[in-house]
Design a protein around this motif. Structure first.
Motif, PDB file in Angstrom:
ATOM      1  N   THR A 162      39.537  27.419  26.481  1.00  0.00           N
ATOM      2  CA  THR A 162      38.912  28.365  25.546  1.00  0.00           C
ATOM      3  C   THR A 162      37.613  27.819  24.964  1.00  0.00           C
ATOM      4  O   THR A 162      36.692  28.569  24.683  1.00  0.00           O
ATOM      5  N   HIS A 163      37.567  26.486  24.764  1.00  0.00           N
ATOM      6  CA  HIS A 163      36.348  25.835  24.258  1.00  0.00           C
ATOM      7  C   HIS A 163      36.473  24.341  24.529  1.00  0.00           C
ATOM      8  O   HIS A 163      37.505  23.869  24.977  1.00  0.00           O
ATOM      9  N   TYR A 164      35.394  23.605  24.238  1.00  0.00           N
ATOM     10  CA  TYR A 164      35.298  22.240  24.743  1.00  0.00           C
ATOM     11  C   TYR A 164      36.015  21.189  23.903  1.00  0.00           C
ATOM     12  O   TYR A 164      36.157  20.046  24.338  1.00  0.00           O
TER      13      TYR A 164
ATOM     14  N   GLY B 269      31.615  31.136  17.081  1.00  0.00           N
ATOM     15  CA  GLY B 269      31.854  30.944  15.645  1.00  0.00           C
ATOM     16  C   GLY B 269      32.474  29.585  15.400  1.00  0.00           C
ATOM     17  O   GLY B 269      31.922  28.734  14.717  1.00  0.00           O
ATOM     18  N   HIS B 270      33.645  29.357  15.984  1.00  0.00           N
ATOM     19  CA  HIS B 270      34.288  28.034  15.893  1.00  0.00           C
ATOM     20  C   HIS B 270      33.455  27.044  16.714  1.00  0.00           C
ATOM     21  O   HIS B 270      33.040  26.001  16.216  1.00  0.00           O
ATOM     22  N   THR B 271      33.200  27.384  17.982  1.00  0.00           N
ATOM     23  CA  THR B 271      32.137  26.742  18.756  1.00  0.00           C
ATOM     24  C   THR B 271      31.216  27.849  19.252  1.00  0.00           C
ATOM     25  O   THR B 271      31.602  29.031  19.271  1.00  0.00           O
TER      26      THR B 271
ATOM     27  N   GLY C 206      42.689  30.870  21.521  1.00  0.00           N
ATOM     28  CA  GLY C 206      42.175  29.530  21.238  1.00  0.00           C
ATOM     29  C   GLY C 206      42.034  29.282  19.756  1.00  0.00           C
ATOM     30  O   GLY C 206      42.964  29.546  18.973  1.00  0.00           O
ATOM     31  N   ASP C 207      40.867  28.783  19.337  1.00  0.00           N
ATOM     32  CA  ASP C 207      40.647  28.500  17.919  1.00  0.00           C
ATOM     33  C   ASP C 207      39.784  29.561  17.235  1.00  0.00           C
ATOM     34  O   ASP C 207      39.150  29.294  16.214  1.00  0.00           O
ATOM     35  N   THR C 208      39.737  30.772  17.806  1.00  0.00           N
ATOM     36  CA  THR C 208      39.024  31.860  17.111  1.00  0.00           C
ATOM     37  C   THR C 208      39.951  32.512  16.096  1.00  0.00           C
ATOM     38  O   THR C 208      39.602  32.639  14.917  1.00  0.00           O
TER      39      THR C 208
HETATM   40 ZN    ZN Z   1      38.697  23.629  18.331  1.00  0.00          ZN
END
Ligand code: ZN
Ligand code: FE
Length: 253
Positions: A53-55, A111-113, A130-132
């Motif tokens: 979802t992100h890095y 937003g988060h990344t 993910g972390d959204t």
């Molecule tokens: Zn994160």
């Protein structure tokens, strides 16, 4: 669609999407191979794909070891391709990722990344956020403004109400405590607070949630709700200002 929830690290969730043959699977953010591999082996699942979802490393730290062992393909956001270990294919808004049996539509949720993406399985009514978005919460704004994150949140809020949401962390207890400080006069939230505490006391997962439940109770999806505006004493403020205020209060909670 069969989804296996795997709690990893201190409070992360990774997920396995099991193919219809019950032999192969794809993993969402499997950051901890030592906790993922035993489940793959016990079930004799072949890992075909990793979907990031992100890095951030609590989502991607397992990529290289798992790729080496299973020869799986790694997918992740186009905008973070230089930060995702072992990435093979990049994804952007509106792309359709075709897995063995299921198709995911890609939604960009910065937003988060700045490059964060979520995987929406439209037909199966499942989304991995993910972390959204978390149960009763949202990710911290490390690489985005309240305006950017609010836009991302709206993309999730606009999915069909019955969509099941699988998120990247178990932060639900703290999120529920915080949500009540913003809206202690929301009856649906009060009821949900009790349900969540029961789940946590039983050591059960609090995922999946649904779009409908989050619309009713998650303060971050309710920044344009009049009850919240009143509670915060911000009757004349814009939705973005209110969203930013809720995020700031949560950062300091
Ligand atoms: Zn994160
Ligand atoms: Fe994370």
């Amino acid at each position: 669609m069969k989804v296996i929830t795997i709690p990893i690290l201190s409070d992360n969730y990774s997920y396995l999407i099991i193919d219809k043959n019950n032999k192969s699977c794809s993993a969402i953010d499997p950051a901890s191979p030592e906790e993922i591999i035993p489940i793959l082996e016990k079930n004799k699942f072949d890992l075909k794909n990793i979907l990031n979802t992100h890095y951030h490393s609590d989502h991607t730290a397992g990529n290289l070891d798992l790729k080496k062992k299973y020869k799986c393909k790694i997918f992740g956001p186009e905008k973070e391709k230089n930060q995702i270990p072992g990435i093979d294919f990049t994804l952007k808004e509106n792309d359709v990722l075709e897995l063995e049996d299921y198709n995911a539509k890609i939604i960009e949720t910065p937003g988060h990344t700045a490059g964060h993406i979520i995987y929406w399985f439209e037909k199966e009514k499942v989304v991995f956020t993910g972390d959204t978005l978390f149960v009763l919460g949202c990710g911290r704004l490390f690489e985005g403004t309240p305006e950017i994150m609010w836009d991302s949140i709206l993309k999730i809020r606009n999915l069909p109400k019955e969509t099941q949401i699988y998120c990247g962390h178990e932060y639900t207890k703290n999120n529920a405590d915080f949500a009540l400080t913003v809206e202690k006069n929301n009856n649906k939230l009060i009821k949900r607070f009790d349900e969540i505490n029961k789940l946590i006391n039983k050591n059960s997962f609090t995922v999946p949630t649904t779009v409908e439940k989050e619309i009713e109770t998650n303060p971050f999806l309710r920044a344009d709700n009049n009850n919240i505006k009143k509670n915060l004493g911000m009757d004349t403020a814009s939705t973005i200002e209110i969203f930013g205020e809720i995020r700031k209060r949560k950062d300091n909670f």
